[in-house]
Each structure stands twice: as C-alpha cells, then as structure tokens.
Write an enzyme that holds these catalytic residues in place. Structure first.
Site, PDB file in Angstrom:
ATOM      1  N   LYS A 208     -70.655   8.583   5.083  1.00  0.00           N
ATOM      2  CA  LYS A 208     -71.027   7.915   6.331  1.00  0.00           C
ATOM      3  C   LYS A 208     -71.947   6.729   6.036  1.00  0.00           C
ATOM      4  O   LYS A 208     -71.724   5.614   6.489  1.00  0.00           O
ATOM      5  CB  LYS A 208     -71.700   8.915   7.279  1.00  0.00           C
ATOM      6  CG  LYS A 208     -72.122   8.311   8.587  1.00  0.00           C
ATOM      7  CD  LYS A 208     -72.715   9.349   9.525  1.00  0.00           C
ATOM      8  CE  LYS A 208     -73.275   8.643  10.755  1.00  0.00           C
ATOM      9  NZ  LYS A 208     -73.946   9.564  11.669  1.00  0.00           N
ATOM     10  N   GLU A 214     -75.019  10.958  -4.971  1.00  0.00           N
ATOM     11  CA  GLU A 214     -73.957  11.762  -5.608  1.00  0.00           C
ATOM     12  C   GLU A 214     -72.604  11.059  -5.468  1.00  0.00           C
ATOM     13  O   GLU A 214     -71.851  10.914  -6.431  1.00  0.00           O
ATOM     14  CB  GLU A 214     -73.858  13.149  -4.946  1.00  0.00           C
ATOM     15  CG  GLU A 214     -75.002  14.092  -5.237  1.00  0.00           C
ATOM     16  CD  GLU A 214     -76.125  13.990  -4.225  1.00  0.00           C
ATOM     17  OE1 GLU A 214     -76.241  12.942  -3.531  1.00  0.00           O
ATOM     18  OE2 GLU A 214     -76.901  14.958  -4.124  1.00  0.00           O
ATOM     19  N   GLY A 269     -72.725  13.641  10.366  1.00  0.00           N
ATOM     20  CA  GLY A 269     -71.997  13.974   9.133  1.00  0.00           C
ATOM     21  C   GLY A 269     -71.328  15.343   9.210  1.00  0.00           C
ATOM     22  O   GLY A 269     -70.155  15.504   8.869  1.00  0.00           O
ATOM     23  N   ARG A 270     -72.074  16.344   9.674  1.00  0.00           N
ATOM     24  CA  ARG A 270     -71.522  17.700   9.686  1.00  0.00           C
ATOM     25  C   ARG A 270     -70.577  17.940  10.858  1.00  0.00           C
ATOM     26  O   ARG A 270     -70.064  19.037  11.024  1.00  0.00           O
ATOM     27  CB  ARG A 270     -72.658  18.727   9.645  1.00  0.00           C
ATOM     28  CG  ARG A 270     -73.728  18.550  10.701  1.00  0.00           C
ATOM     29  CD  ARG A 270     -74.961  19.398  10.376  1.00  0.00           C
ATOM     30  NE  ARG A 270     -76.079  19.161  11.284  1.00  0.00           N
ATOM     31  CZ  ARG A 270     -76.973  18.186  11.136  1.00  0.00           C
ATOM     32  NH1 ARG A 270     -76.869  17.322  10.146  1.00  0.00           N
ATOM     33  NH2 ARG A 270     -77.963  18.062  11.994  1.00  0.00           N
ATOM     34  N   GLU A 355     -78.338  23.009   8.688  1.00  0.00           N
ATOM     35  CA  GLU A 355     -78.828  21.632   8.746  1.00  0.00           C
ATOM     36  C   GLU A 355     -79.126  21.254  10.203  1.00  0.00           C
ATOM     37  O   GLU A 355     -79.957  20.398  10.474  1.00  0.00           O
ATOM     38  CB  GLU A 355     -77.800  20.665   8.126  1.00  0.00           C
ATOM     39  CG  GLU A 355     -78.439  19.407   7.557  1.00  0.00           C
ATOM     40  CD  GLU A 355     -77.480  18.502   6.787  1.00  0.00           C
ATOM     41  OE1 GLU A 355     -76.519  17.997   7.396  1.00  0.00           O
ATOM     42  OE2 GLU A 355     -77.683  18.272   5.586  1.00  0.00           O
ATOM     43  N   HIS A 386     -66.649  45.040  -1.696  1.00  0.00           N
ATOM     44  CA  HIS A 386     -66.897  45.598  -3.031  1.00  0.00           C
ATOM     45  C   HIS A 386     -68.054  44.884  -3.712  1.00  0.00           C
ATOM     46  O   HIS A 386     -68.201  44.942  -4.929  1.00  0.00           O
ATOM     47  CB  HIS A 386     -65.625  45.519  -3.860  1.00  0.00           C
ATOM     48  CG  HIS A 386     -64.497  46.252  -3.210  1.00  0.00           C
ATOM     49  ND1 HIS A 386     -64.271  47.602  -3.391  1.00  0.00           N
ATOM     50  CD2 HIS A 386     -63.585  45.843  -2.293  1.00  0.00           C
ATOM     51  CE1 HIS A 386     -63.242  47.974  -2.651  1.00  0.00           C
ATOM     52  NE2 HIS A 386     -62.810  46.931  -1.965  1.00  0.00           N
ATOM     53  N   LYS A 514     -84.828  13.995  -1.819  1.00  0.00           N
ATOM     54  CA  LYS A 514     -84.166  12.785  -2.323  1.00  0.00           C
ATOM     55  C   LYS A 514     -85.201  11.824  -2.912  1.00  0.00           C
ATOM     56  O   LYS A 514     -84.991  11.217  -3.960  1.00  0.00           O
ATOM     57  CB  LYS A 514     -83.405  12.074  -1.194  1.00  0.00           C
ATOM     58  CG  LYS A 514     -82.187  12.827  -0.682  1.00  0.00           C
ATOM     59  CD  LYS A 514     -81.473  11.997   0.377  1.00  0.00           C
ATOM     60  CE  LYS A 514     -80.400  12.787   1.091  1.00  0.00           C
ATOM     61  NZ  LYS A 514     -79.796  12.084   2.216  1.00  0.00           N
TER      62      LYS A 514
END
Ligand code: F6P
Length: 549
Positions: A208, A214, A269-270, A355, A386, A514
């Site tokens: 965005k 990254e 973003g999410r 978030e 399990h 950051k």
C-alpha cells in the site's frame, strides 16, 4: 462524527453480575432447561450458519450484551463506516472496504465524489490483466506464457491473498503456480527463486505504502535475480507489476505506472484483499470467482448493516468475544477450521483482529479501563486435536473457540469427510459436557501404575467441561462462502472495537519496532554496535556481527 458521548457503565456492571450468576450454571444445564436452546441460539446469514448455543449464556445475559452494544453506539458507528465518515480518526481516513465489494449500487458519494466508478474502473483493469495472464496472452520477454506468479508483500499485502489462494486452490488455474514471499529472511525469496524460471515468472510487488522495507528489499533482490538471468531492463515491464496507493514510489522503483494497479487510502492494509491487492487471487481463480468472493462478502455486509442487533451474526459473535474477554478473563481465543485448505485463516485473522483491536488507548486518547483484543490463534482440525487440544480440554485457562466446518467436501475421497465432521462436532460437545470423576472411575482401560491409585487416575482422566465454543457451518468452501466468512470476522472485529472504544483502523504499535530496526541496521552497516542502546541489545548485536558472513 459519532464518537460515543458517555461510557456505558451501567451495562458493564449488569454484565458483571450476570457472569457471577451464571458461574453456577454449566452450559449443559441450559440445554436441559430449554429443549429449544439449539434453535434459539443459532442463525443463518449470507450462506453461513452459526450455532452459538454452547456458550455460558442465557437469555438474560444475551439481552445484557445486546444492551451493551446498543449503549456503545454500534448501530450509529456501523452507519458511519458504511457512509464513508472518517472513522479512522488518528489517520483522518474513511474506512470503505465494504464499497469494494458492492457490485449492485451505482454510486457512493464520499467527500463530494463518487467512489464506485473509480473502483469499477480499476477492477476492470485488474480483471483484464488477470485474464491475459490466465489465457497465456500475457507473455514473458522470450515469448513464453507465465507459469509462476510471485506475490511480494507483507502483512495485509500478503496474508489475505495468500490465505484465499490457499483456501480456493480447488478453483485455481491448472497452469499457474502461486508463490508468496513476505519475510525479510532471504530464505523465503531464495526458496521461491530456486523453483521458478525467470522467463515464465510474473512478480507482483504489493505494498500500500510502497515503503515497507521487507517488500522493497525482496523486490529489489528479485529484480536483480531477473536481470542476472539474462533479461534486460526493458524486459522488467513484462515481469514486474505493482499494486500500491503510492504511484510516485512505484515509478521510483522502476515499474511503469501502466503496470501499476492502484487502490485508495480508505482501504486499510488488513482489509485490502478485495482491492487490487487481490490481484493474485484474481489470477489464480479468475475474475468470475473473484466476483463471487466479493458477492459473498457483500451479502454479509448487507446482513450486518440491516439485521437487528439481536439477529446480527457479526454483532453476536463480537458480543460473545467481549463476554469472555471482559467477564471471564479469557486472554486468547482459538479459531479452528476443520478444513485443510483454511490452514492460513488463523494467521490472517491474527492480523485482522490483533492489529485492529490490540490497543490500550480509547478514541479520546485516554487509557482504556477494560481489556481489549485477545490473542488469536489456531490450526486446522483434526491436526490440532493431536497437539494443543489437551490444554483446551484440561488446561487451567479458558480458551473460547470458533469451530469452522464446511459441510460438503471439495474432494471425492470416500469416508474422510464424515470423519472430519464427526471429529469437529465431537470436540465441541466433549468440551462442553466434560467427564466427571465418577464417570472416569468407571472407565476401563489403563490400569494405574505402582505410583498411582485408581482414585488418582480417575482425577487425571476427568474433564471439568463447560468450555464454550461457537460452530460456524459453511455449505462448502467456495468463493462466496469464503467471502462471507471473512466479512463476518471483519465486522466482528469492528463491533468489538466500537464496544472497547478504540480505533480499529490504525496500527501505531508497529512503528517503534521499525524505527529501532532502522537504527540497528544503520549501526550494522557502519560496522559498530550503537552506543545508545541498552547493554543487552548491544551484546546480542556484537555476537551476531562477529558471525556475519
Ligand atoms: O507494519 C504493519 C503494516 O503497516 C500493516 O498494517 C500492513 O498490512 C503491512 O505493514 C504492509 O504494509 P504495506 O502494504 O504498505 O507494505
């Protein structure tokens, strides 16, 4: 702006006394007292069926939760969101992901301009591009069709597309392999690059802001790898496209704005998989299926916007979450999809929920006075049975659960699906009914060892029960039901944010890390651990730097 005027203190107090009262009544008792309970505590919406009867709730407590929703102004805030008011106050933005999936309205005026027209125009461009990649008419620089699509993005620019592509793999184009690279750890990109042919690979750089370290690092490395494989700068246009709301930064990276698919600052973003960020989904499952995804989500939007609070699925799911978080001290909740292909759903919901509502300051900037978002976690069943179900059944913490189960399978292997269904329903029932020490005493099977008496063994083998869960049924895992499911959780998170009086649409909590990473990275480049950090960080960094290759 519809920020609430007063704290609904009376409603909070009423709920506390209901929680106290209900401590003495096990969930199973509610079923004995009311043969209609399963019907009364379930509902259908947008093709999903929610059974919330296995909860520590009765009619009075449910009524009190609904009173809290009412007093917190959920209805007004909901309308403010759909209408495009700037409810993301700290970033001064509207929150309009719902507009992205509205295929029926003609216009939506926001800030004196229609936004549905531009949404349609961009969607058409992404659809046309997807069709070209799918049909093989979009070709790489040596004239070969694309076989591998690599999405480079992180957070909301990764988790949604990755989760949906995985969930809908039965709908995927047979020629196209989808890859997702998020981590700054070069192992993520290296693994993918080892598998793909530069002549037949399309990279989607999704960000965005187009400033995320990254994504930019991975994108630069991918570009260098592409060129080192024999391509020239001009070939980049056939192999790199961008999805972003920052066209300047895209241009600066070297991607032709013709190959950029935009979206808008009012798409968080999410909440962005419905926008151009969904490009990998469109390429994988095709525009028609993508439209079904949007339609499923829109059906849930309509339900959320129009259904009364007492029969509103996202509202009820949110209130049940508030009930356990604030009145039963449940610090986490598990989302357990009984579906192999929904394996990325818990990770996706972690960002969506944590978030959004992992906040400790109210909309007014004061400290919150009650707990906010829980830790969200989960794994598909039956695998989790399990692994961590032991704690769910006999641990000391209360972990409310959402079971998610598609009723029909998307494969034709005989016998598996019945067993999957049986296991899912067995778990919610077992968690609720438990097993008394008396029943455990009567169990045959394991004989006590020399250090354990029969009585002790019975204690080990008993279950307190009374552990709550919701069960969500999907007809089958298809684009429309998945769209509805995701929108359900989006709106659940929204309602909880309103009740907790936090801004669910910013994420300032990610910024400090950051900044510190930038500071440490700078020091590493200079070859010296920074002087102005604590002794622990300095010592750790010195050890790491001594082993740099
Ligand atoms: O750092 C958190 C975050 O801003 C998320 O909210 C977002 O989804 C992610 O980073 C990626 O951001 P972008 O799409 O701008 O690269």
């Amino acid at each position: 702006m519809s920020i609430r005027q007063q704290d609904p203190a009376v409603e909070w107090a009423a709920l506390a006394s209901h929680a106290e009262r209900l401590k003495k009544i096990a969930i199973s008792e509610h079923f004995k007292a009311d043969p209609e309970r399963a019907t009364k505590y379930s509902l259908e919406a947008a093709g999903l069926y929610l059974d919330y009867s296995k909860n520590r709730l009765d009619d009075q407590a449910r009524g009190a939760l609904l009173d809290l929703a009412q007093a917190s102004g959920v209805a007004a805030r909901r309308e403010a969101m759909f209408a495009g008011e700037r409810i993301n106050v700290t970033e001064n933005r509207s929150v309009l992901h719902t507009a992205l999936r509205d295929l029926t309205s003609t216009t939506l005026e926001v800030d004196a301009g229609d936004i549905l027209g531009p949404i349609r125009a961009v969607r058409e461009r992404t659809f046309t591009f997807s069709e070209r990649v799918r049909s093989g008419t979009w070709r790489g620089y040596t004239g070969k069709s694309i076989t591998d699509v690599v999405n480079i993005g992180i957070g909301g620019s990764d988790l949604g597309p990755r989760m949906v592509c995985e969930a809908l793999r039965n709908f995927a184009h047979p020629r196209l392999r989808m890859h997702f690279v998020a981590n700054i750890d070069g192992a993520a990109l290296a693994d993918v690059l080892a598998k793909v042919d530069p002549q037949r690979t399309l990279f989607i750089v999704a960000s965005k802001t187009f400033t995320t370290i990254e994504t930019l690092t991975n994108a630069h490395t991918a570009r260098a790898w592409f060129i080192s494989g024999g391509a020239e700068e001009r070939d980049i246009a056939r192999h790199f496209v961008a999805v972003s709301s920052n066209s300047e930064a895209v241009r600066a990276f070297g991607i032709d704005p013709q190959n950029m698919f935009p979206f808008w600052d009012w798409v968080g973003g999410r909440y962005s998989l419905w926008s151009s960020i969904g490009l990998p989904i469109m390429i994988s499952i095709g525009p028609e299926n993508f439209e079904q995804l949007l339609r499923g989500a829109h059906a849930m939007d309509q339900h959320f916007r129009n259904a009364p609070l007492e029969s509103n699925m996202p509202v009820l799911l949110a209130l049940i979450g508030v009930w356990y978080r604030n009145f039963h001290d449940a610090a986490s909740m598990a989302v357990l999809p009984y579906s192999e292909h929904l394996q990325r759903l818990p990770a996706y919901l972690q960002q969506l929920d944590m978030e959004s509502n992992g906040k400790s300051v109210t909309l007014q900037g004061t400290p919150v006075t009650h707990a906010t978002g829980p830790v969200i976690w989960g794994e598909p069943g039956t695998n989790g049975q399990h692994a961590f179900f032991q704690l769910l059944h006999q641990g000391t913490q209360l972990v409310p659960i959402d079971f998610i189960l598609p009723m029909r399978s998307t494969h034709s292997l005989v016998g598996h699906h019945d067993l999957l269904v049986a296991n899912c329903l067995a778990q919610s029932r077992a968690l609720m009914i438990g097993k008394s020490v008396e029943q455990a005493r009567q169990d045959s099977g394991t004989a006590p060892g020399p250090a354990t008496t029969a009585e002790q063994l019975a204690s080990h083998r008993s279950f307190a029960g009374n552990r709550p869960s919701n069960t969500l049924l999907l007809e089958r895992l298809d684009p429309a039901s998945l769209g509805a499911l995701i929108a359900l959780y989006e709106h659940k998170v929204f309602v909880q944010g309103v009740i907790w009086n936090v801004n669910s649409f910013d994420q300032w909590g990610v910024e400090l890390g950051k900044t510190v990473a930038t500071q440490i990275g700078k020091a590493m480049r200079a070859g010296e651990p920074p002087a102005d950090v604590d002794a622990s960080t300095r010592q750790l960094l010195a050890r790491c730097m001594a082993r740099r290759t």
